[in-house]
Motif scaffolding. Structure first.
Motif, PDB file in Angstrom:
ATOM      1  N   SER A 227       0.850  -1.188   0.000  1.00 57.21           N
ATOM      2  CA  SER A 227       0.000   0.000   0.000  1.00 57.21           C
ATOM      3  C   SER A 227       0.890   1.244   0.000  1.00 57.21           C
ATOM      4  O   SER A 227       2.070   1.174   0.372  1.00 57.21           O
ATOM      5  N   PRO A 228       0.370   2.404  -0.410  1.00 60.41           N
ATOM      6  CA  PRO A 228       1.189   3.624  -0.399  1.00 60.41           C
ATOM      7  C   PRO A 228       1.795   3.932   0.967  1.00 60.41           C
ATOM      8  O   PRO A 228       2.935   4.403   1.053  1.00 60.41           O
ATOM      9  N   GLU A 229       1.055   3.645   2.043  1.00 60.99           N
ATOM     10  CA  GLU A 229       1.573   3.926   3.384  1.00 60.99           C
ATOM     11  C   GLU A 229       2.712   2.978   3.744  1.00 60.99           C
ATOM     12  O   GLU A 229       3.759   3.396   4.246  1.00 60.99           O
ATOM     13  N   ALA A 230       2.523   1.676   3.479  1.00 63.35           N
ATOM     14  CA  ALA A 230       3.579   0.703   3.777  1.00 63.35           C
ATOM     15  C   ALA A 230       4.797   0.943   2.888  1.00 63.35           C
ATOM     16  O   ALA A 230       5.942   0.791   3.324  1.00 63.35           O
ATOM     17  N   ARG A 231       4.547   1.325   1.643  1.00 61.48           N
ATOM     18  CA  ARG A 231       5.660   1.604   0.731  1.00 61.48           C
ATOM     19  C   ARG A 231       6.476   2.793   1.225  1.00 61.48           C
ATOM     20  O   ARG A 231       7.706   2.812   1.112  1.00 61.48           O
TER      21      ARG A 231
END
Length: 504
Positions: A227-231
């Motif tokens: 996800s954008p946050e985990a990335r």
């Protein structure tokens, strides 16, 4: 999905998985109602009751545990629903990509001159994908066709591997969510597959430049899945390692623009080919003395007959040719507003937390190093394919407002060949159209792939307003010559013998 194959991915009925995810989401909602009722009703009444003696201790504890189990069951159901939903979304996307690529491979490109043939796609061993020509010819596939076959095989194999990895991550997350205890709910909880994929991505990223090809490919797949946050978590923690592992490597098809000269060594050579090669060796030496080091190096490598790929010094190309630097900048400019908005939307969607989004872009037409632009790069590469790959990040500043930027690199690739229609005329030496191509067919020289990437640059895309400042310049790059003719001598003597007269 043990021994998952291409056929499995294409035929997979994901409707059942979608239904299961929806059912678990509904169950989580119903359990939420029960958990609320148990907490606000049963537990509240138990705690407020006037219990005395042994009954007070036993009953209150029993009610508390019962209410907790309802809450644990709700958490478990929510975790399972999230895992199934994420797996369904990812597998659906991979299946769609695989079907689209297969259709493209089957159709070929009839509008290309000559037409690109259609391919047959089937299962290969150990989860790989095999791509073959639908119609075989006695002379075999040309270089452009080979490149397409390799691209489809590699990309489809990657999708199959990606689907298998998503399945494995989902199985692991479901097992941890359940805990394998039928009498005790409430164990690990997940909001997506990030909980399984991010630790593995960190492990692979830590290898940096020491990661092997398989590890780099897996890291690239995980990078796209997160996800954008985990990335963003991974990027902010492991940026240098990710760059060293090639996470910005282009994924666009690197296919020869034309068929090339034909099959290497398919014809017999004679005195004319020996003479042509000797002329070109003299031209390469002269070009090096004139400062056309890249043209000399590439020509010498072609005449060296190894066929090994060569690295392109992209920073030097941009430094030597301002028009090419402008072309790269324009590629960024054409997309920066859309990239900025995408990052801003994700930032707001994630409650102001850091996000990272991989991007890549190319223009419809590649860049042509014409003789009037730069003679060195005209003879070294001529026309090229290129794109820009990068990571757009949005992070909160001290006031919580988004600060948006991009780390990007320019990528260039092409195939060095002398197909029909290409001659060369430098100074008093002339090599007519077709003679250079014949050196490849007679085994006196060999075409080769060229590719390279620039250094990674950071550019501020703006916060409240888009940024219009100039983009950063490429790194300084010297041609590296310690003495005239070094590169062309290396290219000519790299595992090859000097030109000799036929039958010598």
């Amino acid at each position: 999905m043990g021994n998952f194959t291409y056929s499995d991915l294409i035929a997979l009925d994901l409707g059942k998985l979608g239904t299961a995810a929806a059912d678990w989401k509904t169950m989580a909602g119903e359990l939420s109602k029960l958990a609320t009722s148990a907490r606000d009703g049963l537990t509240a009444k138990s705690e407020g009751a006037q219990w005395t003696g042994v009954n007070a201790d036993v009953t209150r504890e029993f009610v508390r545990k019962t209410a907790k189990e309802f809450g644990d069951l709700q958490s478990e159901a929510e975790s399972i629903a999230a895992v199934l939903s994420d797996a369904h979304a990812e597998l659906t996307a991979y299946q769609k990509q695989a079907k689209s690529l297969t259709d493209d491979a089957n159709k070929g490109n009839p509008s290309h001159d000559p037409p690109d043939p259609g391919f047959f796609v089937t299962d290969g061993p150990n989860g790989t994908v095999k791509v073959m020509e639908m119609l075989c010819t006695p002379e075999g596939p040309n270089q452009r066709t080979k490149d397409f076959m390799q691209y489809y095989a590699d990309t489809l194999t990657g999708l199959v591997q990606h689907a298998a990895e998503v399945d494995a991550a989902a199985v692991s997350a479901l097992r941890k969510s359940h805990g394998n205890d039928p009498n005790n709910a409430g164990h690990a909880t997940y909001t997506s597959l990030d909980g399984e994929q991010l630790p593995r991505a960190k492990e692979l990223a830590s290898k940096g430049g020491k990661a092997n090809a398989a590890e780099r490919a897996e890291l690239q797949r995980l990078w796209e899945s997160l996800s954008p946050e985990a990335r963003a978590t991974l990027w902010l923690e492991k940026k240098d390692d990710l760059l060293a592992a090639g996470v910005l490597s282009p994924t666009a098809p690197q296919v020869a623009a034309d068929a090339g000269a034909g099959r290497h060594g398919s014809e017999s050579g004679g005195f004319d080919e020996w003479l042509t090669k000797r002329k070109m060796e003299l031209i390469a030496e002269g070009a090096d003395w004139k400062g056309m080091t890249d043209a000399s190096r590439h020509m010498s490598h072609y005449l060296g007959n190894s066929g090994k790929p060569m690295d392109l010094p992209v920073d030097k190309m941009m430094g030597d040719v301002p028009e090419f630097k402008q072309y790269v900048d324009e590629t960024v400019r054409l997309n920066q507003d859309a990239w900025r908005q995408q990052a801003l939307d994700e930032f707001q969607k994630n409650g102001g937390k850091p996000v990272a989004i991989p991007v890549q872009a190319r223009q419809d037409e590649g860049f042509y190093f014409g003789p009037d632009v730069d003679s060195n790069w005209f003879y070294a590469v001529g026309g090229t394919n290129s794109n820009v790959t990068g990571v757009v990040t949005a992070v909160p500043d001290a006031d919580g407002k988004p600060k948006i930027g991009i780390d990007y690199q320019a990528n260039v690739w092409d195939r060095y060949n002398w197909d029909e229609g290409k001659g060369v005329d430098i100074g008093p030496l002339n090599v007519p159209d077709g003679e250079m191509a014949k050196l490849h067919r007679t085994g006196n020289a060999q075409e080769f792939d060229m590719s390279g990437s620039s250094s990674v640059k950071h550019y501020d895309l703006g916060s409240a307003q888009p940024n219009g400042d100039p983009l950063p310049n490429p790194d300084d790059s010297r041609d590296g010559r310690l003495d005239p003719g070094r590169e062309q001598r290396q290219g000519r003597t790299d595992g090859t013998e000097p030109s000799r007269m036929p039958d010598e």
